[in-house]
Design a protein around this motif. Structure first.
Motif, PDB file in Angstrom:
ATOM      1  N   ASN A 156      46.670  67.971  11.030  1.00 34.30           N
ATOM      2  CA  ASN A 156      47.636  67.928   9.937  1.00 34.30           C
ATOM      3  C   ASN A 156      47.167  68.650   8.688  1.00 34.30           C
ATOM      4  OD1 ASN A 156      50.202  66.417   9.299  1.00 34.30           O
ATOM      5  ND2 ASN A 156      49.327  65.232  10.983  1.00 34.30           N
TER       6      ASN A 156
ATOM      7  N   SER B 177      53.954  62.305  21.052  1.00 32.86           N
ATOM      8  CA  SER B 177      52.744  61.765  21.674  1.00 32.86           C
ATOM      9  C   SER B 177      53.177  60.717  22.683  1.00 32.86           C
ATOM     10  CB  SER B 177      51.860  61.077  20.618  1.00 32.86           C
ATOM     11  OG  SER B 177      51.020  61.983  19.978  1.00 32.86           O
TER      12      SER B 177
ATOM     13  N   HIS C 244      43.148  70.862  22.221  1.00 30.41           N
ATOM     14  CA  HIS C 244      44.377  70.123  21.897  1.00 30.41           C
ATOM     15  C   HIS C 244      45.640  70.984  22.000  1.00 30.41           C
ATOM     16  CE1 HIS C 244      44.327  72.003  17.932  1.00 30.41           C
ATOM     17  NE2 HIS C 244      45.423  71.374  17.599  1.00 30.41           N
TER      18      HIS C 244
ATOM     19  N   HIS D  70      44.005  63.910  14.845  1.00 32.78           N
ATOM     20  CA  HIS D  70      45.382  64.024  14.346  1.00 32.78           C
ATOM     21  C   HIS D  70      45.392  64.405  12.866  1.00 32.78           C
ATOM     22  CE1 HIS D  70      49.499  63.148  13.423  1.00 32.78           C
ATOM     23  NE2 HIS D  70      49.173  62.123  12.671  1.00 32.78           N
TER      24      HIS D  70
ATOM     25  N   HIS E  34      47.535  63.545  20.223  1.00 32.85           N
ATOM     26  CA  HIS E  34      47.231  64.260  18.974  1.00 32.85           C
ATOM     27  C   HIS E  34      48.428  64.491  18.071  1.00 32.85           C
ATOM     28  CE1 HIS E  34      48.277  68.243  20.826  1.00 32.85           C
ATOM     29  NE2 HIS E  34      48.476  68.584  19.592  1.00 32.85           N
ATOM     30  N   HIS E  35      49.646  64.234  18.515  1.00 34.83           N
ATOM     31  CA  HIS E  35      50.780  64.289  17.588  1.00 34.83           C
ATOM     32  C   HIS E  35      50.934  62.994  16.797  1.00 34.83           C
ATOM     33  CE1 HIS E  35      53.089  67.970  19.406  1.00 34.83           C
ATOM     34  NE2 HIS E  35      51.881  68.256  18.992  1.00 34.83           N
ATOM     35  N   GLY E  36      50.141  62.000  17.130  1.00 35.70           N
ATOM     36  CA  GLY E  36      50.024  60.819  16.279  1.00 35.70           C
ATOM     37  C   GLY E  36      51.029  59.714  16.493  1.00 35.70           C
TER      38      GLY E  36
END
Lengths: 314, 314, 314, 314, 314, 314
Positions: free
Chosen positions: A275, A258, A193, A271, A250-252
């Motif tokens: 975090n 994302s 990621h 995600h 993956h940054h949501g």
């Protein structure tokens, strides 16, 4: 270097090697230049000022130089400041190196590589396993020394690999509790990621963004790399696209960069794992020097909150 | 098919071939099923209901079927509705095809291709020119028939190519007024910016999203393709990354799905050219049937606004 | 004044007339006052410090004064700074004026007026033509010298007129491509959209907001003026209200100070033309001194983005 | 008309005159049309359905028609519904009028005008007083019968004048507690703030937006009118601009359609007085039929909240 | 102390007692420390600098110390600054106290208590009356001296009680105009809504947040207290929960720290009364020293707006 | 009840006991009423319509009634619908109960209680342990049968306890990886965080909000309860306030109803654990019936996203 910089108290005199972290020139009101130095060892950093400096000094004491310094630790507005008596750059005879003074992950590169290799070994899906192994091998050198970010969390040498190891352990624990999760996909997504950071960032120390990092970003870079890897390995299964989706999302949220929001269960959980590990790292570091009954400084990446250390914690 | 569907008025009887756009089953309060059909030709569409239908009917009149229908045009809540007297599916002897009934770009494929080819021919930067030509050739077939979107703007056959041609003309006019703009970069970015739609969308008619379209999106797909093209053509200049950035950022803001905001002048302007052409298309279509002194229906993609046609416009 | 201020390099000595752009008093740590001056000519500006100043000096070197200065160009934290050897205010014999030192539109007032007059001449709708001509005549003097804003874009002498001319040219190009646009309405809206700035702002140099500008704003001021003009010219057609709507809505969104969002096609497009011209102006100025392969400073009005100049641009 | 519509209970039979509020045509599953009527008197409204209707019926029972109806009150999904036995349009002999069936402000027009006149009479600032009197006189007829809005609050005949009277009383009470407030300015701003609605809206019943209302809005309309009034009365003091600012900013925030946010103390307070009176009106109407211990329906203009009536309120 | 600090003008010499509001240490470019003092009396405050200070001085002149000072009032960048000639801490013989120098509510504690007692006396609902009286008695001492906030509004000694008294008067006036409001509930909610501040804040002077204030906040603290009070007084009616709701929701929106939005009419109105009184306080204080025709400084808690004082106000 | 409702396919006839989940009255276009029933067993639910019903039927088949039904499973717009042949309410001889037809947590109440008891037993901090045990005992009955919410996640019988057990297991795994976390505090916070739902919600089946739930909410209710518990147990340590803070802040953001954002490390992590468990529950349930290669329906509580099940998952 038995006693760390952060162990000195106000009033004490120190004599030790330190690394120049940043060096900023100022002009005093008498018209003469001075230098604001931030000096560090692995325990932390301290500010110091050099008055009436020459252009030569600005060159001598620039960032990433190791210096030998003698001075007094003083209190200035509640923060420590170093009053320099003597300073000189280190020379080869001193036998010190930059790496002695920078924070590094608490696990050795070998130890981290060994753990990650074990996770890859456990994978049952050959497509995911081969792509992951291929890319990790391709960028292995940077992966083991780069930080995970320029600031906020895991911003130290080998921070990227350490972040990945922590996430893998967390993923294993979660997947054991929620057996519907595809462990192979999670492990593969975690390992890749942030791997694009070895191209997005400039290197392990005094890290900045590369042009490619600014214009494309680590997410896009790695999604492309996965595509290339699949082609080179002649892999055509849906795993390629799904793995790209995990990295892509993956940054949501769109507003966090994302290009797509998570649309696969493992993408959503990846995600969260990212975090939790990043936040634990930030919180532990922010609370490290806070005494029970007091609040930490505000943490920008945690919506500028201060955190309290309860009095019954010690 | 001299008289278009939209030219019939309330009270008239029509007999013509039409295309079934959608077919939805309902169950009436007497427990019997019925079908709600939307029938279209190139001039527009109309709703019609078939009562007391069988499972067989549901198969016969499904979407993308051409039917011959005889019926009366009625007024229902201010909108036209067709009361069907007779209906049957078209047969080979009728000599009609789906393409006779769907909206298509106002320029022919040849005409559009010829204009675009001319723009590519004018490029002076060989790296940009070669990548653009390579990818346009690779996806030429889809490019010439796909719509630019499933709804909102240019949602018709060949809409994608038509949108690109309009944008190129707009870019040329703007670049002539602001000579600091790099025309080659702009043209190249325009031609490729939405080309990923030929993989994101299912096809020219009854268009939906593919799985790849949902999980990766046309932006990521095309950024990957540019990388692959550069590799195949052995091109290594910065043009590759810059062109990828133009595609990557053309939605303008993170929350609109750009993984990066525009950081190059031509990327910023490309975003504006895309917007102006899309909005002109939406506005012209929305106002097509509006009379001077009246408001259009609300347009979702224009923040749900209604638009007014001044009385001095005719 | 053959060699511009921005052409001097570090280490050179200069002697030239310059305009004081700002003058800020400081108190040094020895308790004595000093002045921070920003000095400019048309090529740009530079910071300089005067030490141990008197109250008299603060008066002598206040903003909008022309001075003759002799000094050395130095490097201070990567930016140029001027070390003053000698300074004195200009006197009548020096034969220099403020206007010699301020940036001005690249077209002459006559040239701009002539272009605009031609656009008005081309209008076919007499109501729009008469209102536009009337108001332009009424505020002609300010229109030709005011900036278009106090900062961000076209913030120079005659910036307002230059912005209007550029927008008219852009409008013509766009309307030629999208013939459904009403050119008269677009031209009229463009000429009047920011004309209220001659009442909102204080003047062409050291521009600030007037009380009326703060409390009503240029949009409301000009909408009122259009109403008054129509009354004086005894014009009653819908053009009056539609033109008011174009001015009223030209900021595009309520949160950007439009009392109404655009609800007429030309209002929507006017908003875009305004944006494109403002952004091109900002981008060209921001990238003027940036070398290929480097990023500009962050531009506040472009969401604080930095822009990259590709290495293949030169 | 002694017993109001809302006083009938399920199972009762009613025979009375009612006003058709809305009439919507439907097509039943047997293919025959029906009408959904909403019938009202001053106490409220009820839904009713007419089956197997003709085109003639659709004309006969359109909105704003008074009808005589005989039917049974039934329960349908917790709401009352009227089962029609007989219905006919009212005729001249019936001696009933539309105004007998629409809600009206609880004060008479004379009473409201008398109160407002007294407030104007009390003003000491002649400029504010003259402008206010002039405009109120000019639009007096509409002012006394228009609603304050098409929905949400004071959406009844004379709602505008009633809203103004309530606000004036509230302003007086507040200004007595905070003596730094300028009563004249507050009163004047209150009387004029919504007066533009007599041009923005179509009339007192079945109210919709005019084209001018859509394109300019009541705020801009009234700001223009204040400018014109000042010119006609030859008033040049700052009161004109300040009063325009009060009207301009009374929605409080840009995103709520204020072209400027309040920048004068009385403008800020006017916004609050407007809010409190509108909310009290909404709340009292929403809670009118709610029993203690229950919640009201959701109120859209109060962020979709439901309100609770405590059990100790009765 | 006949002449207040704010009455001195530039060029005058003053000799008077003042309170040290804040004391900040700096280090001058000659390496020697200095102190930046803010000195205040009830009329306002002024900045002053002490050069070449010792560690002893930092102790002597810390915040909340009263000093006798002799110096000259000077102009520094448009703001007043005091040039100190002589300074010494006050001694017992000087017979001055901190409370002589801090701003206090314009009503005496007795007067405020008497007004509030009267409001409680007028309540007819015994449950609300008993809870209110009980809690006011319990926290009476803090209630009468605490500020209502650390900044923004009513940030002076007894500000909390003064804010409550003003709100009660406003509530009475509003409830007289809208008789459907439950006065008892409103009064009770007003008296208790901010009472938790006596635990959330540290005290009347140099006010900061307590740990409990940070972790729970005054709203949660008081909701708990109401619950406890009801238990101690053996009150079980719905009034307890409703009163808790009023306190819980008085910030109006979730994002402003209300755990629930207002769902009772009196809760909604309480929120407005709180706002109007806080804003009037902020506005009166911000405009106190502003001359007609000028703008105030920006007020952070009013969305950073500046407010204009009209020229016809004096 | 060997074959579950969801196992029947289109075309099959079923005869079984089912629970009426909801019953809605409609009026058909012939003027006669009908009932729309949703019938369920533990495997899922299906819609069915009863035509020409009486008022008696509406009473007989109301929600929470068990019925015996015979009918045909049909396809209606892609969803299953039941065509009823015969239906009757269950009678005592049928020996069926509501609880046979509702979804329940996959662990028994005993099993869940035993796990939780073990976690409490492991706590070392006596203050946290005693408060937790006290409150769990006090609300034990509701805790073991209530759902965790009315919709979105864990909306089944015993969902609350099941959610807590899952979170405890997750907390243990995480705390083992991040040893700086205080397990006692985490466990205690998890067990109590949603316990207020036994007062906020009406009960385990057909769950709605109580008045107290609407006006105060489960967070405020439980914070009060912790305060009361501490008083009854005579506990005064900081643990009380810290535990209240964990409950108070567990929604994470003010706009999600947290009166305070998390300011203690364990509060932050509790919020994440809550999220991960809720999301896994939602995702597993949404994907339960989705085939590989297809997307789920949109999930409202996951920002309306659809989730894809990869083809290599089976």
């Amino acid at each position: 270097m038995t006693k760390g910089l952060m162990e000195f108290e106000v009033g004490e005199q120190l004599e030790m090697f330190l690394l120049v972290k940043t060096c900023t020139k100022g002009i005093a009101s008498n018209g003469k230049p001075f230098l604001s130095l931030v000096l560090q060892d692995r325990s932390g950093d301290i500010e110091a000022k050099l008055w009436d400096t020459s252009d030569q000094d600005e060159q001598t004491y620039k960032a990433e130089t190791v210096v030998k310094v003698n001075g007094d630790v003083q209190n200035y507005r509640g923060r420590l400041q170093l009053r320099i008596r003597q300073i000189r750059p280190a020379n080869p005879q001193d036998n010190v190196q930059v790496s002695d003074f920078v924070e590094t992950a608490p696990l050795s590169q070998d130890e981290m590589m060994s753990q990650i290799t074990q996770y890859i070994f456990e994978m049952k899906n050959p497509n995911l396993q081969r792509i992951t192994r291929h890319l990790l091998k391709k960028y292995n050198k940077g992966f083991l020394v780069y930080p995970a970010a320029t600031k906020n969390h895991h911003e130290f040498v080998s921070g990227l690999a350490y972040h990945v190891v922590s996430m893998l352990n967390l993923a294993k624990a979660i997947a054991n509790l929620y057996p519907s999760l595809d462990k192979d996909l999670l492990y593969s997504g975690i390992i890749l990621h942030d791997l694009g950071k070895v191209m997005e960032l400039s290197g392990p120390i005094s890290t900045t963004y590369t042009v490619e990092g600014n214009l494309l970003g680590h997410i896009t870079i790695m999604v492309n790399e996965i595509g290339k890897a699949a082609e080179e390995l002649d892999i055509h299964g849906e795993e390629v696209m799904v793995l790209q989706h995990l990295v892509l999302s993956h940054h949501g949220k769109l507003e966090w960069g994302s290009a797509k929001t998570p649309m696969i269960k493992e993408a959503e959980i990846l995600h969260y794992i990212d975090n939790v590990d990043a936040k634990m790292n930030m919180l532990d570091r922010a609370l490290r020097h806070v005494k029970p009954g007091e609040f930490s400084e505000r943490i920008f990446a945690l919506e500028n909150r201060s955190f309290y250390k309860p009095t019954f914690h010690n």
